[in-house]
Design an enzyme around this catalytic site. Structure first.
Site, PDB file in Angstrom:
ATOM      1  N   ARG A  84       0.244   5.315  -4.647  1.00  0.00           N
ATOM      2  CA  ARG A  84      -0.435   6.653  -5.114  1.00  0.00           C
ATOM      3  C   ARG A  84       0.046   7.874  -4.084  1.00  0.00           C
ATOM      4  NH1 ARG A  84      -6.342   5.587  -6.852  1.00  0.00           N
ATOM      5  NH2 ARG A  84      -6.786   4.798  -4.561  1.00  0.00           N
ATOM      6  N   ARG A  85      -0.240   7.339  -2.781  1.00  0.00           N
ATOM      7  CA  ARG A  85      -0.001   8.424  -1.754  1.00  0.00           C
ATOM      8  C   ARG A  85       1.590   8.975  -1.844  1.00  0.00           C
ATOM      9  NH1 ARG A  85      -1.741   6.137   3.866  1.00  0.00           N
ATOM     10  NH2 ARG A  85      -1.411   4.264   2.727  1.00  0.00           N
ATOM     11  N   ASN A 125     -10.140  -2.725  -6.818  1.00  0.00           N
ATOM     12  CA  ASN A 125      -9.427  -1.829  -7.524  1.00  0.00           C
ATOM     13  C   ASN A 125     -10.023  -1.580  -9.022  1.00  0.00           C
ATOM     14  OD1 ASN A 125      -6.194  -3.076  -6.199  1.00  0.00           O
ATOM     15  ND2 ASN A 125      -7.584  -1.377  -5.604  1.00  0.00           N
ATOM     16  N   PHE A 126     -10.974  -2.478  -9.208  1.00  0.00           N
ATOM     17  CA  PHE A 126     -11.512  -2.469 -10.743  1.00  0.00           C
ATOM     18  C   PHE A 126     -12.274  -1.029 -10.777  1.00  0.00           C
ATOM     19  CE2 PHE A 126     -10.704  -6.946 -10.899  1.00  0.00           C
ATOM     20  CZ  PHE A 126     -10.262  -7.006 -12.313  1.00  0.00           C
ATOM     21  N   ASP A 164       0.967  -1.250  -0.012  1.00  0.00           N
ATOM     22  CA  ASP A 164      -0.104   0.031   0.102  1.00  0.00           C
ATOM     23  C   ASP A 164       1.066   1.211   0.075  1.00  0.00           C
ATOM     24  OD1 ASP A 164      -2.029   1.586  -0.029  1.00  0.00           O
ATOM     25  OD2 ASP A 164      -2.612   1.479   2.204  1.00  0.00           O
ATOM     26  N   ARG A 200       1.883  -5.031   6.105  1.00  0.00           N
ATOM     27  CA  ARG A 200       1.185  -3.860   5.337  1.00  0.00           C
ATOM     28  C   ARG A 200       1.991  -2.741   5.364  1.00  0.00           C
ATOM     29  NH1 ARG A 200      -5.105  -2.645   4.093  1.00  0.00           N
ATOM     30  NH2 ARG A 200      -4.501  -0.577   3.113  1.00  0.00           N
ATOM     31  N   SER A 214      -6.589  -5.934  -6.297  1.00  0.00           N
ATOM     32  CA  SER A 214      -7.848  -6.396  -5.471  1.00  0.00           C
ATOM     33  C   SER A 214      -9.079  -6.150  -6.582  1.00  0.00           C
ATOM     34  CB  SER A 214      -8.082  -5.749  -4.416  1.00  0.00           C
ATOM     35  OG  SER A 214      -8.682  -4.483  -4.411  1.00  0.00           O
ATOM     36  N   THR A 215     -10.222  -7.052  -6.263  1.00  0.00           N
ATOM     37  CA  THR A 215     -11.398  -7.048  -6.817  1.00  0.00           C
ATOM     38  C   THR A 215     -12.020  -5.186  -6.905  1.00  0.00           C
ATOM     39  OG1 THR A 215     -12.512  -7.654  -4.968  1.00  0.00           O
ATOM     40  CG2 THR A 215     -12.146  -9.188  -6.861  1.00  0.00           C
TER      41      THR A 215
END
Length: 318
Positions: free
Chosen positions: A42-43, A87-88, A39, A211, A84-85
């Site tokens: 983007r940040r 993320n779509f 993770d 994480r 992940s799902t």
């Protein structure tokens, strides 16, 4: 780096600290299946004033380094939460950039001499039907090129959702029952494990989840594989592109502390039970540790030297 300590900016001291941590963790058990929620791409890009695609590219560089670190410590399996799902729901430009990056990395990995030298099997886990055709083709070619290897397993979670994995597995089992190929009475935890996304030749249970990015949540990642396995979870503050080897070592140290705490608590329970039964003997405690936790005599003896266990044994013997 935003989250580093002052001395980590001095190369000589940083290197000494890194080597010191490595020596420390090599004295303890190394987790054999590490899973990472990567993770913060983007940040990180936003903080640097870059487009999000740049963050994903820098994150991919970190991924390559982490794979090497796992190989160096003889970790047998690494699972990466890549897409992940959920993320779509991202915009088409970002999804296209991520898919192109993953395809490029899969292609380079299966063509890399290192992959074949170290016998790395690359598996993609998730609902492959949700992915574009060209992505599925890259996955098929990668599976075909590395499917015979069993020295190191690299699992790339794509179109993955933990709850969906369990539902899909349950549906497949129901189909077997309906076709009279399986009796409901035969269904066990091992049965369910066999119908999940993981390659059936490898252990799916996870020892350590890392994480990055500081968020304290597991985001629907490997709920079945992490449950009931005393899985340790380590939250690392740095974003994925700035994740360093010392952060990796710290995560393993946290796993080792959790692992030892679990063994000590198990020993304390055994001592308590034996005391209540009036059958307390040190040899019986050792035997329970060896059989119940699959420990060697040396490992069991190490647990008996823990101060909490020593006090409990003295009290039981009194």
């Amino acid at each position: 780096m935003l989250f580093s300590r002052w001395y980590e900016h001095i190369p000589v001291i940083y290197k000494w600290y890194e080597l010191s941590m490595k020596r420390e963790i090599l004295k303890g058990p190394i987790p054999q299946h590490i899973a990472i929620i990567m993770d913060g791409n983007r940040r990180y890009a936003k903080r640097m004033g870059e487009v999000v695609e740049k963050g994903h590219m820098l994150g991919a560089d970190t991924t390559e380094r982490v794979i090497q670190w796992c190989e160096q410590l003889r970790v047998r399996q690494l699972t990466l939460y890549s897409f992940s799902t959920e993320n779509f729901q991202r915009n088409e430009r970002e999804k296209k950039a991520i898919f192109n990056l993953i395809k490029d990395k899969l292609r380079k990995s299966r063509e890399s001499p290192e992959t074949h030298k170290y016998k790395i099997r690359i598996n993609c886990i998730g609902d492959m039907d949700m992915l574009p055709d060209d992505m599925r083709e890259e996955i098929r070619e990668t599976h075909n090129a590395t499917g015979k290897y069993d020295n190191f397993f690299l699992n790339v979670a794509l179109a993955y959702g933990g709850r969906k994995e369990i539902v899909d597995g349950a549906a497949r089992i129901a189909e077997k029952v309906k076709a009279r190929e399986m009796n409901p009475e035969e269904i066990t935890e091992d049965t369910i494990d066999q119908y999940l996304y993981f390659d059936k030749k490898q252990k799916s249970s996870v020892d350590l989840i890392i994480r990055t990015g500081g968020d304290e949540r597991t985001s629907n990642f490997l709920p079945w594989q992490a449950s009931g396995n005393e899985c340790a979870i380590y939250i690392s503050a740095p974003y994925w592109p700035e994740f360093r080897k010392i952060d990796f070592y710290r995560a393993i140290r946290a796993y080792q502390n959790r692992d030892r705490d679990h063994k000590v608590k198990y020993a304390l329970r055994v001592i308590k039970i034996k005391k209540r039964a009036g059958q307390f003997r040190k040899t019986e405690v050792v035997d329970c540790l060896k059989s119940g936790l699959s420990l060697t005599a040396e490992e069991a003896d190490s647990i008996l030297k823990d101060p909490h266990v020593v006090r409990a044994m003295k009290g039981a013997a009194a």
